[in-house]
Design an enzyme around this catalytic site. Structure first.
Site, PDB file in Angstrom:
ATOM      1  N   CYS A  30      -4.492   3.438   1.664  1.00  0.00           N
ATOM      2  CA  CYS A  30      -4.778   4.498   2.885  1.00  0.00           C
ATOM      3  C   CYS A  30      -3.869   3.830   3.949  1.00  0.00           C
ATOM      4  O   CYS A  30      -4.346   3.017   4.626  1.00  0.00           O
ATOM      5  CB  CYS A  30      -5.879   4.699   2.810  1.00  0.00           C
ATOM      6  SG  CYS A  30      -6.321   5.827   4.371  1.00  0.00           S
ATOM      7  N   CYS A  33      -6.052   4.453   7.189  1.00  0.00           N
ATOM      8  CA  CYS A  33      -7.131   3.436   7.307  1.00  0.00           C
ATOM      9  C   CYS A  33      -6.407   2.191   7.503  1.00  0.00           C
ATOM     10  O   CYS A  33      -7.164   1.350   8.644  1.00  0.00           O
ATOM     11  CB  CYS A  33      -7.341   3.235   5.754  1.00  0.00           C
ATOM     12  SG  CYS A  33      -8.394   4.608   5.041  1.00  0.00           S
TER      13      CYS A  33
END
Length: 128
Positions: A30, A33
């Site tokens: 991600c 993230c």
């Protein structure tokens, strides 16, 4: 304080701790993230009175599903076993610090009283 990694076995114990707990649900693939990780880590060093934890949703799929994680990153904040905040999406450093200050300032006696009132059909605990 550095961040701790949580799994389905350690999660329940972590939310029962004395300090507020902020959990970052993330995954290695991600991009947002990975961008948020340094912000989260920096905040963990500034706020010694809060426990910072991460849950890798790839490794802890059962926990992520149980917590209703639908997109990542998702932040959740617990204090005295109460979920106070849950939001998908990365926060800026300023937004994260503001959230953490609000969590620390909360009157948890009032929060518990409001929860008790909701559980008693809207009556305060002493009225039930």
């Amino acid at each position: 304080m550095s961040t701790i990694d949580l799994n389905k076995d350690s999660f329940q114990e972590a939310i029962q701790g004395d300090k507020p707990l902020i959990v970052d649900f993330w995954a290695p693939w991600c991009g947002p993230c990975r961008s948020f990780a340094p912000v989260f880590d920096a905040a963990s060093k500034e706020h010694e009175d809060i426990v910072f934890a991460k849950v890798n949703t790839e490794e802890e799929q059962e926990l992520a599903a149980g917590m209703g994680i639908r997109s990542i990153p998702t932040l959740m904040v617990f204090r005295e076993r109460v979920l106070l905040f849950s939001q998908a999406g990365a926060l800026s450093a300023g937004q994260l610090n503001q959230l953490l200050e609000q969590v620390k300032e909360l009157d948890m006696a009032q929060v518990h009283a409001e929860i008790a009132a909701q559980n008693n059909g809207g009556q305060a605990p002493d009225e039930a």
